[in-house]
Design a protein around this motif. Structure first.
Motif, PDB file in Angstrom:
ATOM      1  N   ARG A 582       0.814  -1.262   0.006  1.00  0.00           N
ATOM      2  CA  ARG A 582       0.031  -0.012  -0.158  1.00  0.00           C
ATOM      3  C   ARG A 582       0.718   1.293   0.287  1.00  0.00           C
ATOM      4  NH1 ARG A 582      -3.040  -3.339   3.481  1.00  0.00           N
ATOM      5  NH2 ARG A 582      -2.125  -2.749   5.341  1.00  0.00           N
ATOM      6  N   LEU A 583       2.082   0.981   0.306  1.00  0.00           N
ATOM      7  CA  LEU A 583       2.960   2.564   0.336  1.00  0.00           C
ATOM      8  C   LEU A 583       3.363   2.814  -1.231  1.00  0.00           C
ATOM      9  CD1 LEU A 583       5.977   1.174   2.253  1.00  0.00           C
ATOM     10  CD2 LEU A 583       4.474   3.039   3.100  1.00  0.00           C
ATOM     11  N   PRO A 584       3.009   4.204  -1.464  1.00  0.00           N
ATOM     12  CA  PRO A 584       3.154   4.923  -2.687  1.00  0.00           C
ATOM     13  C   PRO A 584       4.430   4.631  -3.261  1.00  0.00           C
ATOM     14  CG  PRO A 584       3.372   6.653  -1.090  1.00  0.00           C
ATOM     15  CD  PRO A 584       2.727   5.279  -0.334  1.00  0.00           C
ATOM     16  N   GLU A 585       5.332   4.276  -2.681  1.00  0.00           N
ATOM     17  CA  GLU A 585       6.882   4.195  -3.096  1.00  0.00           C
ATOM     18  C   GLU A 585       7.155   2.801  -3.538  1.00  0.00           C
ATOM     19  OE1 GLU A 585       7.264   6.997   0.131  1.00  0.00           O
ATOM     20  OE2 GLU A 585       6.478   5.187  -0.012  1.00  0.00           O
ATOM     21  N   VAL A 586       6.238   1.609  -3.273  1.00  0.00           N
ATOM     22  CA  VAL A 586       6.352   0.330  -3.743  1.00  0.00           C
ATOM     23  C   VAL A 586       5.500   0.104  -4.876  1.00  0.00           C
ATOM     24  CG1 VAL A 586       6.002  -2.059  -2.867  1.00  0.00           C
ATOM     25  CG2 VAL A 586       6.897  -0.163  -1.368  1.00  0.00           C
ATOM     26  N   ASP A 587       6.287  -0.773  -5.790  1.00  0.00           N
ATOM     27  CA  ASP A 587       5.336  -1.450  -7.024  1.00  0.00           C
ATOM     28  C   ASP A 587       5.121  -2.619  -6.726  1.00  0.00           C
ATOM     29  OD1 ASP A 587       5.093  -1.368  -9.902  1.00  0.00           O
ATOM     30  OD2 ASP A 587       6.338  -3.195  -9.630  1.00  0.00           O
ATOM     31  N   THR A 588       5.948  -3.389  -6.138  1.00  0.00           N
ATOM     32  CA  THR A 588       5.657  -5.064  -5.786  1.00  0.00           C
ATOM     33  C   THR A 588       6.104  -5.178  -4.425  1.00  0.00           C
ATOM     34  OG1 THR A 588       5.747  -5.489  -8.069  1.00  0.00           O
ATOM     35  CG2 THR A 588       5.886  -7.332  -6.444  1.00  0.00           C
ATOM     36  N   ALA A 589       5.389  -5.953  -3.417  1.00  0.00           N
ATOM     37  CA  ALA A 589       5.977  -6.327  -2.354  1.00  0.00           C
ATOM     38  C   ALA A 589       5.283  -7.947  -2.229  1.00  0.00           C
ATOM     39  CB  ALA A 589       5.412  -5.546  -1.030  1.00  0.00           C
ATOM     40  N   LEU A 590       6.255  -8.755  -2.300  1.00  0.00           N
ATOM     41  CA  LEU A 590       5.921 -10.168  -2.491  1.00  0.00           C
ATOM     42  C   LEU A 590       6.517 -11.045  -1.430  1.00  0.00           C
ATOM     43  CD1 LEU A 590       4.474 -12.435  -4.319  1.00  0.00           C
ATOM     44  CD2 LEU A 590       6.649 -12.686  -5.534  1.00  0.00           C
ATOM     45  N   GLY A 591       5.683 -11.588  -0.740  1.00  0.00           N
ATOM     46  CA  GLY A 591       6.216 -12.758   0.586  1.00  0.00           C
ATOM     47  C   GLY A 591       6.270 -13.879  -0.284  1.00  0.00           C
ATOM     48  N   LEU A 592       7.627 -14.569   0.576  1.00  0.00           N
ATOM     49  CA  LEU A 592       7.742 -16.102  -0.044  1.00  0.00           C
ATOM     50  C   LEU A 592       7.753 -16.748   1.336  1.00  0.00           C
ATOM     51  CD1 LEU A 592       9.339 -14.248  -2.271  1.00  0.00           C
ATOM     52  CD2 LEU A 592      10.522 -16.461  -2.625  1.00  0.00           C
ATOM     53  N   GLY A 593       6.830 -17.601   1.582  1.00  0.00           N
ATOM     54  CA  GLY A 593       6.670 -18.576   2.591  1.00  0.00           C
ATOM     55  C   GLY A 593       6.928 -19.815   2.303  1.00  0.00           C
ATOM     56  N   ARG A 594       7.059 -20.799   3.535  1.00  0.00           N
ATOM     57  CA  ARG A 594       7.656 -21.958   3.370  1.00  0.00           C
ATOM     58  C   ARG A 594       6.548 -23.122   3.656  1.00  0.00           C
ATOM     59  NH1 ARG A 594      13.300 -21.165   6.791  1.00  0.00           N
ATOM     60  NH2 ARG A 594      11.748 -20.390   7.789  1.00  0.00           N
ATOM     61  N   GLY A 595       6.702 -24.136   2.990  1.00  0.00           N
ATOM     62  CA  GLY A 595       5.851 -25.401   3.248  1.00  0.00           C
ATOM     63  C   GLY A 595       6.637 -26.663   2.931  1.00  0.00           C
ATOM     64  N   VAL A 596       6.129 -27.837   3.338  1.00  0.00           N
ATOM     65  CA  VAL A 596       6.847 -29.038   3.006  1.00  0.00           C
ATOM     66  C   VAL A 596       5.763 -30.096   2.644  1.00  0.00           C
ATOM     67  CG1 VAL A 596       8.675 -28.838   4.873  1.00  0.00           C
ATOM     68  CG2 VAL A 596       6.301 -29.881   5.668  1.00  0.00           C
ATOM     69  N   ALA A 597       6.079 -31.096   1.834  1.00  0.00           N
ATOM     70  CA  ALA A 597       5.209 -31.896   1.286  1.00  0.00           C
ATOM     71  C   ALA A 597       6.021 -32.913   0.639  1.00  0.00           C
ATOM     72  CB  ALA A 597       4.428 -31.237   0.158  1.00  0.00           C
ATOM     73  N   ARG A 598       5.708 -34.330   0.723  1.00  0.00           N
ATOM     74  CA  ARG A 598       6.334 -35.375  -0.220  1.00  0.00           C
ATOM     75  C   ARG A 598       6.034 -35.193  -1.576  1.00  0.00           C
ATOM     76  NH1 ARG A 598       4.525 -38.645   4.334  1.00  0.00           N
ATOM     77  NH2 ARG A 598       6.229 -38.864   5.619  1.00  0.00           N
ATOM     78  N   VAL A 599       7.061 -35.017  -2.317  1.00  0.00           N
ATOM     79  CA  VAL A 599       7.051 -34.948  -3.888  1.00  0.00           C
ATOM     80  C   VAL A 599       7.553 -36.116  -4.419  1.00  0.00           C
ATOM     81  CG1 VAL A 599       7.250 -33.744  -5.791  1.00  0.00           C
ATOM     82  CG2 VAL A 599       7.238 -32.400  -3.642  1.00  0.00           C
ATOM     83  N   ASP A 600       6.525 -37.004  -4.972  1.00  0.00           N
ATOM     84  CA  ASP A 600       6.658 -38.420  -5.501  1.00  0.00           C
ATOM     85  C   ASP A 600       7.409 -39.280  -4.363  1.00  0.00           C
ATOM     86  OD1 ASP A 600       5.320 -37.888  -7.578  1.00  0.00           O
ATOM     87  OD2 ASP A 600       7.255 -37.995  -9.066  1.00  0.00           O
ATOM     88  N   GLY A 601       6.980 -39.089  -3.189  1.00  0.00           N
ATOM     89  CA  GLY A 601       7.635 -39.900  -2.116  1.00  0.00           C
ATOM     90  C   GLY A 601       8.691 -39.170  -1.398  1.00  0.00           C
ATOM     91  N   ALA A 602       9.436 -38.043  -1.822  1.00  0.00           N
ATOM     92  CA  ALA A 602      10.653 -37.691  -1.263  1.00  0.00           C
ATOM     93  C   ALA A 602      10.243 -36.182  -0.434  1.00  0.00           C
ATOM     94  CB  ALA A 602      11.555 -37.349  -2.134  1.00  0.00           C
ATOM     95  N   GLY A 603      10.514 -36.256   0.774  1.00  0.00           N
ATOM     96  CA  GLY A 603      10.256 -34.807   1.428  1.00  0.00           C
ATOM     97  C   GLY A 603      11.053 -33.693   0.810  1.00  0.00           C
ATOM     98  N   GLN A 604      10.066 -32.775   0.418  1.00  0.00           N
ATOM     99  CA  GLN A 604      10.699 -31.504  -0.139  1.00  0.00           C
ATOM    100  C   GLN A 604      10.093 -30.029   0.521  1.00  0.00           C
ATOM    101  OE1 GLN A 604      13.193 -31.416  -2.351  1.00  0.00           O
ATOM    102  NE2 GLN A 604      12.990 -33.532  -3.270  1.00  0.00           N
ATOM    103  N   GLU A 605      10.749 -29.142   0.372  1.00  0.00           N
ATOM    104  CA  GLU A 605      10.612 -27.661   0.760  1.00  0.00           C
ATOM    105  C   GLU A 605       9.778 -26.935  -0.462  1.00  0.00           C
ATOM    106  OE1 GLU A 605      12.969 -24.774   2.542  1.00  0.00           O
ATOM    107  OE2 GLU A 605      13.480 -26.015   4.345  1.00  0.00           O
ATOM    108  N   LEU A 606       8.660 -26.439  -0.156  1.00  0.00           N
ATOM    109  CA  LEU A 606       7.744 -25.746  -0.827  1.00  0.00           C
ATOM    110  C   LEU A 606       7.966 -24.218  -0.848  1.00  0.00           C
ATOM    111  CD1 LEU A 606       4.591 -27.893  -0.693  1.00  0.00           C
ATOM    112  CD2 LEU A 606       6.489 -28.151  -2.188  1.00  0.00           C
ATOM    113  N   THR A 607       7.885 -23.442  -1.786  1.00  0.00           N
ATOM    114  CA  THR A 607       7.803 -21.923  -1.762  1.00  0.00           C
ATOM    115  C   THR A 607       6.440 -21.656  -1.905  1.00  0.00           C
ATOM    116  OG1 THR A 607      10.036 -21.619  -2.388  1.00  0.00           O
ATOM    117  CG2 THR A 607       8.657 -19.679  -2.741  1.00  0.00           C
TER     118      THR A 607
END
Length: 875
Positions: A582-607
């Motif tokens: 919401r700041l007038p100076e900012v064009d994009t403010a993007l948050g990157l969170g973390r998640g976890v899941a098994r991807v095809d059986g292997a534990g992986q971090e998700l963005t």
């Protein structure tokens, strides 16, 4: 008894008597030699003492820490007989502890309380929560966890014990552990902020201890009311991380856990309180302790390896100097076995005495660290030192074994002394290097270089292969040492001879007199410098890789995040990104969170983020497919992961989340550059049903056109201050922060390797001292023909500098090559950057040369103080 039997018995008794007499004679000669020539073994004694002390201190400290943590968690959870929790946990390569799904307490709590043998059961809510101190800065973090949870009113089930104040009763009230209050200068009645990661204003109403302790280093805890804990730490009300259960009298823990298992719904498990305590202790301290003690044991091994060179060199010189003495013993009837036994007995006595003193010193080191660590925030609980039999016997055995092994070859050489050698006026040490040895060294070195290079090659990266090659190269350096020493001393000594004239020429000639001795003396320093160089190059390469990753991947103007080193602190509030947007100076403010899941059986971090906005603040390189339509069943993956699984846009991937949900996702996009973005990206909407505590780990901000860096950063900082004052950094600052832990690690490595370098310098000093004794008559003659004391001191010091320079340069070359091979071998994605840091390597070189000068100071001083007439009269 027959005559033959009596003869055989007599012969056997005679043999035993002869053997016993031989052993006693060897011991008598050994003790006499040690009493007469105590100074000869000073360096050997010091090398063994330091190595054994380091090893003993490491083992005692590890045992004490492990026992202290086990006792701490055992005391804290002694009233908990069983723990009920979700049976779904996902571990990743970066998180061996894993992420476990919370459980719904309604049905499970009812089932638990209705189980026979249950006296009490309370939900345990846990999550990340970082207190802000009186100075406005976050308390703790940088590795140790900062947690929050509900305050459990059942005293037996609550691992924390109220020490002052009262328990929280109303929303906004909190109990904190005494250690956190002390670190943050907080008192009962103070109002502060708790980052959950949303900032929550709380009033401290009580202080608590954990297992009788104020805290574990920088670990912190904040106890809230159950309603507040569910609101801020759980995805929704009615959920908890676990249920703590206390048994009725007469019901055992195993019996209770088995009863609970049969009563619980699917997806929920029960473990005994002892198992849960052991698991918590292992999760909190076990992995860290294993890594920490393993690191210290590696450095203990390096120190003892360096000691081997110093000890071997000492005994080789002593045996060479005693050739005539040993020959006289042989001429008087001593057998080879007796001469061999004499030398080994000396080694055993020196090793045993030095190891015994080293044991005492190591225990003293552990006691000192036990007092020091809490001062610097290290989690070292109070208590007595734990000294196991292994911690005493292993260092003692290693010290004696190292001494005996190092002295074995010189002892064998002593046993081979011919009786006629006693008739010679002087006995020259054999300085020749056989052709067979030279050929073997060349072949071994070529094979080692080839093996290390092959292990670092892009098609077959293998740390094991590289390590094998490194060992072979090191062995080749040792085998070829005398040849390399002769060549190096000639090259290095030339300028010294021109600079210092006759004094420099004599120093060069002395160093060349015995290339084997010079190589063995410099070998100890070479290993120490090589390991220092290896870590320096590897750390520099890691920092260069991080810098390149940020430069290549981060396209925003500022990054908002928690400190790059350590995962103990709270992440960022998910409300911060919308506030910045919401700041007038900012064009994009993007948050990157973390998640976890098994991807095809292997534990992986998700963005977890908004993939459509990602290219505006992250440079993803070439993208196949589209990032704008991931929705709730789409996923974007890095090109390297797609190649490993054979995916392309449109392929299907199976994801299993911690709550047990299994879903098929469609690969919508494949991007080239991962770095900060990670290998898997999903939307907030796809992650929402499976999340626990909502948070962002990084926030990338891009300014509007025309906004200056200073104005934009100031505006972001003003808003960020309302959300717990996270770091707001430029791209360059963010890259440096991400590499901050490397500098801390490197400082620790330098401190630990200082012991190995110290042992190497003691070896140089001891060798020079022995050679000064060996050349007493020669030095007296030099003084008699006009050499001054100053020239004599300079000659000995320059000889020390030449030896140290040879060792330092060899270590720099070896460490640089091994650093390159290690960087390449550990690069599984082709992302590593090899970086040689000239300033640091220059400092290492100068320190090595200066250390050589220091090592030669005492032998030079002793040589200059020799009485000329007595020296000339010495035989």
């Amino acid at each position: 008894m027959s005559t033959d039997s009596r003869a055989r018995a007599g012969a056997d008794n005679g043999a035993r008597t002869g053997t016993d007499g031989s052993a006693r004679a060897a011991l008598r000669i050994s003790f006499a030699s040690l009493r007469t020539h105590k100074r000869r073994f000073a360096g050997t004694f010091s090398a063994v003492l330091l190595g054994v002390a380091f090893l003993t201190g490491t083992l005692v400290m590890g045992d004490t820490l492990r026992a202290s943590f086990d006792t701490l968690f055992g005391n804290a959870t002694s009233g908990t007989d069983a723990v009920v929790r979700s049976d779904s946990v996902i571990t990743t390569s970066d998180d061996a502890m894993g992420t476990r799904s919370p459980l719904r307490t309604g049905e499970s709590l009812k089932a638990v309380r209705g189980t026979p043998g249950v006296a009490a059961a309370e939900p345990g809510i846990e999550g990340a929560g970082q207190l802000v101190g009186a100075d406005g800065k976050p308390v703790g973090g940088q590795g140790p966890p900062t947690t929050a949870g509900n305050w459990i009113h059942d005293k037996e089930l609550n691992p924390y014990e109220l020490s002052r104040g009262r328990a929280p009763r109303s929303s906004g009230e909190v109990v904190v552990n005494e250690g956190a209050a002390e670190s943050g200068k907080l008192r009962i009645g103070d109002v502060t902020t708790l980052r959950t990661p949303d900032p929550v204003r709380v009033r401290i109403v009580g202080l608590a201890t954990f297992g009788g302790e104020s805290g574990m280093g920088q670990s912190t805890f904040a106890g809230l009311t159950r309603a507040d804990a569910e609101k801020y730490l759980m995805p929704e009300p009615g959920m908890a991380a676990s249920i703590r259960v206390r048994a009725e009298d007469g019901t055992g823990q195993r019996q209770l856990a088995e009863r609970l298992e049969s009563a619980l719904p699917k997806g929920v498990e029960a473990v005994t309180g002892e198992e849960a305590a052991e698991e918590n202790s292992e999760n909190i301290s076990g992995q860290f302790l294993t890594l920490f003690t393993s690191l210290l044991l590696v450095f203990s091994g390096i120190a003892l390896l360096v000691a081997v060179f110093s000890i071997h060199n000492t005994f080789a010189i002593v045996v060479a100097q005693r050739t005539r003495e040993n020959a006289l013993l042989r001429a008087l009837g001593a057998s080879r076995r007796q001469v061999l036994g004499t030398t080994l007995s000396e080694a055993a006595v020196v090793g045993a005495v030095a190891s015994a003193v080293g044991l005492a010193a190591g225990i003293g080191i552990a006691a000192g660290l036990q007092v020091l660590f809490p001062v610097v925030g290290f989690p070292f609980p109070e208590g007595s030192l734990v000294i196991s039999a292994l911690s005493l016997l292993l260092p003692l055995g290693v010290g004696v074994a190292v001494c005996l092994a190092s002295a074995l070859l010189p002892a064998v050489r002593a046993g081979r002394t011919a009786p006629l050698a006693a008739l010679r006026e002087t006995v020259a040490e054999d300085t020749r290097v056989s052709r067979a040895r030279a050929a073997f060294g060349v072949v071994l070195g070529a094979a080692g270089i080839a093996l290390a290079a092959l292990g670092a090659a892009s098609g077959s990266r293998s740390v094991t292969m590289t390590a094998s090659g490194a060992v072979a190269v090191l062995a080749a350096f040792i085998v070829l040492g005398p040849l390399a020493a002769a060549l190096a001393v000639r090259a290095l000594g030339g300028p010294v001879a021109r600079l210092r004239g006759t004094t420099g020429a004599l120093a060069q000639r002395n160093a060349l007199r015995s290339p084997k001795r010079t190589a063995a003396t410099a070998g100890a320093l070479m290993i120490g410098v090589a390991v220092v160089t290896l870590f320096t190059v590897f750390a520099s390469s890691l920092k260069a890789m991080m810098d390149e990753t940020v430069s290549r991947n981060f396209a925003g103007d500022v990054a908002v995040g928690t400190p790059g080193f350590g995962a103990g602190g709270s992440d960022l509030s998910p409300e911060l990104a919308p506030a910045l947007q919401r700041l007038p100076e900012v064009d994009t403010a993007l948050g990157l969170g973390r998640g976890v899941a098994r991807v095809d059986g292997a534990g992986q971090e998700l963005t977890v983020t908004d993939p459509a906005a990602l290219p505006r603040v992250m440079n993803l390189g070439e993208v196949d497919g589209s990032l704008t339509d991931l929705g709730t069943r789409g996923i974007a993956v890095s090109r390297s992961e797609a190649a490993d699984h054979g995916w392309r846009p449109g392929s299907a991937a199976k994801l299993t989340f911690t709550d047990g949900t299994e879903q098929r996702f469609t690969v919508r996009a494949v991007y080239e550059t991962s770095g900060l973005t990670g290998d898997y990206v999903i939307t907030d909407q796809a992650w929402a049903p499976h999340r626990t505590q909502d948070a962002d780990s990084l926030l990338a901000v891009g300014f509007k056109d025309g906004v200056s860096q200073e104005a934009g950063q100031a505006a972001v900082e003003r808003v960020a201050d309302r959300y717990g004052k996270p770091d707001v950094q430029t791209r360059e600052e963010y890259a440096q922060s991400a590499a901050g832990g490397i500098d801390m690690m490197l400082t620790l490595v330098y401190a630990l390797l200082g012991l190995a370098v110290l042992i190497a310098l003691l070896g140089i000093a001891n060798t020079l001292t022995l050679t000064v004794h060996e050349r007493t008559r020669e030095l007296g003659l030099l003084r008699s023909v006009g050499q001054t004391r100053g020239q004599l001191r300079a000659m000995v010091r320059w000889e020390s500098v030449l030896v140290a320079t040879f060792g330092t340069l060899g270590g720099l070359g070896l460490g640089g090559f091994l650093g390159w091979a290690l960087v390449r071998a550990t690069d599984s994605r082709g992302l590593s950057v090899f970086s040689l840091p000239p300033p640091q390597l220059t400092v290492i070189a100068l320190v090595g040369v200066a250390a050589g000068l220091l090592a030669g100071w005492r032998p030079a001083r002793r040589a200059a103080r020799l009485d000329v007439l007595r020296a000339i009269a010495t035989e």
